[in-house]
Design a protein around this motif. Sequence first.
Motif, mmCIF file in Angstrom:
data_model
loop_
_atom_site.group_PDB
_atom_site.id
_atom_site.type_symbol
_atom_site.label_atom_id
_atom_site.label_comp_id
_atom_site.label_asym_id
_atom_site.label_seq_id
_atom_site.Cartn_x
_atom_site.Cartn_y
_atom_site.Cartn_z
ATOM 1 N N ALA A 1 0.838 -1.195 0.000
ATOM 2 C CA ALA A 1 0.000 0.000 0.000
ATOM 3 C C ALA A 1 0.874 1.247 0.000
ATOM 4 O O ALA A 1 1.906 1.302 0.660
ATOM 5 N N ILE A 2 0.449 2.246 -0.769
ATOM 6 C CA ILE A 2 1.141 3.527 -0.793
ATOM 7 C C ILE A 2 0.110 4.618 -0.575
ATOM 8 O O ILE A 2 -1.096 4.374 -0.669
ATOM 9 N N GLY A 3 0.546 5.832 -0.289
ATOM 10 C CA GLY A 3 -0.359 6.974 -0.183
ATOM 11 C C GLY A 3 -1.547 6.689 0.705
ATOM 12 O O GLY A 3 -1.413 6.465 1.893
ATOM 13 N N ASN A 4 -2.743 6.653 0.104
ATOM 14 C CA ASN A 4 -3.970 6.468 0.881
ATOM 15 C C ASN A 4 -4.252 5.004 1.216
ATOM 16 O O ASN A 4 -5.261 4.703 1.827
ATOM 17 N N GLY A 5 -3.391 4.099 0.816
ATOM 18 C CA GLY A 5 -3.541 2.692 1.167
ATOM 19 C C GLY A 5 -4.310 1.863 0.161
ATOM 20 O O GLY A 5 -4.416 0.662 0.312
ATOM 21 N N ILE A 6 -4.865 2.500 -0.882
ATOM 22 C CA ILE A 6 -5.583 1.762 -1.915
ATOM 23 C C ILE A 6 -4.618 1.546 -3.077
ATOM 24 O O ILE A 6 -4.057 2.496 -3.611
ATOM 25 N N ILE A 7 -4.417 0.315 -3.466
ATOM 26 C CA ILE A 7 -3.471 -0.013 -4.529
ATOM 27 C C ILE A 7 -4.166 0.150 -5.878
ATOM 28 O O ILE A 7 -5.117 -0.589 -6.170
ATOM 29 N N PRO A 8 -3.729 1.117 -6.704
ATOM 30 C CA PRO A 8 -4.401 1.336 -7.986
ATOM 31 C C PRO A 8 -4.329 0.147 -8.940
ATOM 32 O O PRO A 8 -5.283 -0.122 -9.659
ATOM 33 N N GLN B 1 4.357 1.669 -10.110
ATOM 34 C CA GLN B 1 4.516 1.287 -8.705
ATOM 35 C C GLN B 1 4.206 2.413 -7.734
ATOM 36 O O GLN B 1 3.827 2.155 -6.594
ATOM 37 N N THR B 2 4.384 3.659 -8.162
ATOM 38 C CA THR B 2 4.247 4.772 -7.216
ATOM 39 C C THR B 2 2.996 5.609 -7.394
ATOM 40 O O THR B 2 2.714 6.464 -6.562
ATOM 41 N N VAL B 3 2.221 5.380 -8.447
ATOM 42 C CA VAL B 3 1.025 6.186 -8.682
ATOM 43 C C VAL B 3 0.006 5.956 -7.563
ATOM 44 O O VAL B 3 -0.054 4.879 -6.969
ATOM 45 N N ASP B 4 -0.760 6.986 -7.276
ATOM 46 C CA ASP B 4 -1.772 6.913 -6.232
ATOM 47 C C ASP B 4 -3.049 7.561 -6.748
ATOM 48 O O ASP B 4 -3.035 8.298 -7.741
ATOM 49 N N TYR B 5 -4.136 7.306 -6.078
ATOM 50 C CA TYR B 5 -5.397 7.945 -6.445
ATOM 51 C C TYR B 5 -5.394 9.413 -6.045
ATOM 52 O O TYR B 5 -4.802 9.792 -5.024
ATOM 53 N N ALA B 6 -6.069 10.230 -6.837
ATOM 54 C CA ALA B 6 -6.278 11.629 -6.482
ATOM 55 C C ALA B 6 -7.221 11.674 -5.280
ATOM 56 O O ALA B 6 -8.010 10.752 -5.056
ATOM 57 N N MET B 7 -7.118 12.752 -4.532
ATOM 58 C CA MET B 7 -7.950 12.910 -3.325
ATOM 59 C C MET B 7 -8.802 14.169 -3.459
ATOM 60 O O MET B 7 -8.374 15.152 -4.062
ATOM 61 N N ASP B 8 -9.989 14.141 -2.866
ATOM 62 C CA ASP B 8 -10.791 15.359 -2.815
ATOM 63 C C ASP B 8 -10.292 16.217 -1.657
ATOM 64 O O ASP B 8 -9.376 15.826 -0.917
ATOM 65 N N ARG B 9 -10.882 17.386 -1.469
ATOM 66 C CA ARG B 9 -10.385 18.314 -0.437
ATOM 67 C C ARG B 9 -10.582 17.789 0.982
ATOM 68 O O ARG B 9 -9.968 18.275 1.922
ATOM 69 N N ASP B 10 -11.429 16.760 1.142
ATOM 70 C CA ASP B 10 -11.638 16.170 2.462
ATOM 71 C C ASP B 10 -10.744 14.950 2.699
ATOM 72 O O ASP B 10 -10.846 14.292 3.728
ATOM 73 N N GLY B 11 -9.886 14.641 1.720
ATOM 74 C CA GLY B 11 -8.969 13.519 1.867
ATOM 75 C C GLY B 11 -9.525 12.178 1.446
ATOM 76 O O GLY B 11 -8.933 11.134 1.739
ATOM 77 N N ASN B 12 -10.649 12.185 0.740
ATOM 78 C CA ASN B 12 -11.246 10.944 0.253
ATOM 79 C C ASN B 12 -10.727 10.650 -1.152
ATOM 80 O O ASN B 12 -10.623 11.557 -1.976
ATOM 81 N N PRO B 13 -10.428 9.372 -1.444
ATOM 82 C CA PRO B 13 -9.931 9.038 -2.785
ATOM 83 C C PRO B 13 -11.005 9.238 -3.853
ATOM 84 O O PRO B 13 -12.178 8.960 -3.633
ATOM 85 N N LEU B 14 -10.565 9.732 -5.004
ATOM 86 C CA LEU B 14 -11.431 9.907 -6.174
ATOM 87 C C LEU B 14 -11.207 8.738 -7.131
ATOM 88 O O LEU B 14 -10.163 8.087 -7.064
#
Length: 189
Positions: A4-11, A145-158
């Motif tokens: 897991a990276i960033g927000n923990g969701i593996i793209p 390997q390093t890409v992550d999901y974009a986040m909204d202003r509240d920190g939720n993954p898009l």
Amino acid sequence: MGEAIGNGIIPFPNLQIRQITKEDIANISIIRQGIDWGYGVDPVAFVRWGYCKKKKIIYALDEYYGVKRSNQMLADYINSKEYDEPITCDSAEPKSIDDLRENEISAWGAKKGKGSVEYGEKWLGDLSAIVIDPALTPNIAREFQTVDYAMDRDGNPLPRLEDKDNHTIDATRYAFERDMGKGRFVYDI
């Protein structure tokens, strides 16, 4: 890699970072190529993939990547490899596409549409495997390997990836545009 990276969701949980074998090469039935344009601070990214449509597996075969690389340098690289398969390019630079055509390279612009980015990312994630050999394609390996999901202003993954350091991923989406099907863009963002 499954970490897991960033927000923990593996793209791309289907990502396999390993050597591409002779058996893998024997399974390839289709070659796809794509380009994401860049020059100054953004790199140009040319990608070449093998596709086993039956098994839904793609294999990263080659890349050309870097900043301050002219269209002529890119054309020279492609021609030196004697790649003659068509290349789907970011349609934002029609002059660059024309530059490749002047060098006898079959190139055309991607057909972008609302939701096409998200759909392309989903299509890649739904494959059985994305196989990348970092010895062959180090930049493709690093980005996937390093890409992550974009986040909204509240920190939720898009439902889309961050739009940074994703040049080979964008080029890959363009490369497989024909394989994704038409009229399947389902996201309304």
